[in-house]
Design an enzyme around this catalytic site. Structure first.
Site, PDB file in Angstrom:
ATOM      1  N   THR A 138       0.848  -1.207   0.000  1.00  0.00           N
ATOM      2  CA  THR A 138       0.000   0.000   0.000  1.00  0.00           C
ATOM      3  C   THR A 138       0.883   1.257   0.000  1.00  0.00           C
ATOM      4  OG1 THR A 138      -1.494   1.311   1.388  1.00  0.00           O
ATOM      5  CG2 THR A 138      -0.155  -0.299   2.531  1.00  0.00           C
ATOM      6  N   ASP A 139       0.321   2.381  -0.438  1.00  0.00           N
ATOM      7  CA  ASP A 139       1.080   3.645  -0.360  1.00  0.00           C
ATOM      8  C   ASP A 139       1.258   4.091   1.089  1.00  0.00           C
ATOM      9  OD1 ASP A 139      -1.527   4.511   0.185  1.00  0.00           O
ATOM     10  OD2 ASP A 139      -1.478   6.202  -1.209  1.00  0.00           O
ATOM     11  N   GLU A 140       0.469   3.497   2.009  1.00  0.00           N
ATOM     12  CA  GLU A 140       0.592   3.902   3.422  1.00  0.00           C
ATOM     13  C   GLU A 140       1.939   3.505   4.018  1.00  0.00           C
ATOM     14  OE1 GLU A 140      -2.524   3.788   6.133  1.00  0.00           O
ATOM     15  OE2 GLU A 140      -4.110   3.825   4.628  1.00  0.00           O
ATOM     16  N   TYR A 162      -1.695  -0.724  11.043  1.00  0.00           N
ATOM     17  CA  TYR A 162      -2.011  -1.365   9.748  1.00  0.00           C
ATOM     18  C   TYR A 162      -0.836  -1.194   8.793  1.00  0.00           C
ATOM     19  CZ  TYR A 162      -3.604  -1.366   4.865  1.00  0.00           C
ATOM     20  OH  TYR A 162      -3.695  -1.565   3.504  1.00  0.00           O
ATOM     21  N   LYS A 166       1.673  -3.918   6.984  1.00  0.00           N
ATOM     22  CA  LYS A 166       1.842  -4.019   5.532  1.00  0.00           C
ATOM     23  C   LYS A 166       3.317  -3.818   5.154  1.00  0.00           C
ATOM     24  CE  LYS A 166      -0.918  -4.535   2.793  1.00  0.00           C
ATOM     25  NZ  LYS A 166      -1.500  -5.783   2.229  1.00  0.00           N
TER      26      LYS A 166
END
Ligand code: NAD
Length: 351
Positions: A138-140, A162, A166
């Protein structure tokens, strides 16, 4: 990867992006056999692929193009039995715990699925000699990016549990590529929007709250910037990556930058409402990131990906999908899993 008669294992195919991607593959590649390995957590929903299941029931078992395999990626035996029974030309790994708010309340399931589950899947795929695995990150994982854009080689700096889980999965895949020459490709998409998104996430929460005559709880001041990516553009990017990307590479997928308030403004506008009258500001998430800005020029330049959608024109169609499919989301909103989370999320309770 050749496009004839492939056997593709999709994990998390009953979730939001998984079900959109399974449908995309099913419609585009009539010769493919798609296996959906999903634990059916609160976020997994068999209604998401009901159309495909109805179409498949008429086929003889041996000729089915879509097969559901119920199981948990963090259960070694369950994963081993799938790989003992089937061989796959590619694995697309989307299964995850995906809601940041829930990870703040408890990270246990996130570590179990996003880290240990990813490890178990990698080991099973490696043992079988799967020629290609696409891992959904994810970009997170880049954390808060107040200025500029994150290229794929930017340091990972996750802010919430989260994103940390990831990032751990992402690093594990990178380590398997380097240590074991495992043929994986990592994909880091930005915030998706589209049909079949579980209504705890911002856009479907906004749409369904407005349709139920409720105000929309919004974290902090709503000025957080996200890169909004339509699921159709996500699917076309993943399709290109699945078929063309060299193994060992990492690709960002980006969308269009808007604040949370701006995207909800598009939702409200399409329903003939003024957003300022329909929101409640709640205490912000601890560790909230103000901006994500993945740079997807590598995907566009090297693999020719061309996104089609802009939220300004696409959000109204998405709102219309939820209007037409109210049975789908009303059923979810009646569940305890939804309501327990909604009670906390709508008050910004983080303790
Ligand atoms: P989702 O929460 O809608 O769906 C997750 C799916 O995984 C569900 O069907 C669930 O039943 C299944 N699942 C969960 N734990 C499992 C387990 N232990 N074993 C087997 N199946 C399990 O998620 P989503 O929004 O569709 O996201 C898909 C992937 O894309 C995730 O890896 C997520 O981190 C990533 N991602 C999502 C977004 C987004 O905007 N939604 C953005 C970037 C990356």
């Amino acid at each position: 990867m050749k496009k004839t008669g492939k056997r593709i294992l999709v994990t998390g195919g009953y979730g939001f992006m998984g079900s959109n991607f399974v449908r995309f593959l099913y419609e585009k590649y009539p010769l493919y056999q798609i296996f959906n390995f999903d634990a059916l957590t609160y976020a997994g929903n068999t209604d998401n692929l009901q159309d495909i299941e109805h179409a498949e029931v008429r086929r003889p078992l041996s000729g089915r193009r879509y097969v559901f395999l119920k199981g948990d990626i963090s259960d070694t035996r369950s994963v081993a039995s799938i790989f003992a029974t089937h061989t796959f030309d590619a694995v697309v790994h989307l299964a995850a715990e995906s809601h940041v708010d829930r990870s703040i309340h408890s990270v246990v399931d996130f570590i179990r699925t996003n880290v240990e589950g990813t490890r178990i899947l990698l080991d099973a795929a490696r043992e079988q000699g799967v020629p290609r695995l696409i891992h959904l990150s994810t970009d997170e994982v880049y954390g808060n990016v107040l200025k500029g854009f994150s290229k794929e080689n930017a340091p990972l700096n996750p802010s919430n549990p989260y994103a940390a889980s990831k990032a751990a999965g992402d690093f594990l895949v990178q380590s398997y590529v380097r240590t074991h020459r495992f043929p994986a490709i990592i994909v880091r998409p930005s915030n998706n929007y589209g049909p079949y998104q579980y209504p705890e996430k911002l856009i479907p929460l906004g749409i369904t709250n407005l349709l139920e005559g409720k105000k929309i709880p919004i974290h902090g001041n709503g000025a957080h910037v996200r890169s909004w990516l339509h699921t159709e553009d996500f699917c076309s990017a993943l399709d290109i990556i699945l078929h063309k990307a060299p193994v060992g590479e990492i690709y960002n997928i980006d969308g269009v930058h808007l604040t949370n308030l701006e995207i909800l403004g598009l939702v409200a506008g399409h329903l003939g409402k003024k957003i300022s009258r329909h929101i409640i500001f709640t205490p912000d998430r601890p560790g909230a990131d103000m901006r994500y800005a993945p740079d997807a020029s590598k995907l566009k330049r090297d693999l020719g990906w061309k996104p089609k959608h802009n939220p300004r024109t696409a959000v109204p169609f998405v709102v219309d999908w939820y209007l037409k499919n109210d049975i789908w989301w009303r059923k979810i909103r009646q569940t305890q899993a939804f309501n327990d989370q909604y009670q906390k999320q709508s008050r910004g309770r983080w303790g």
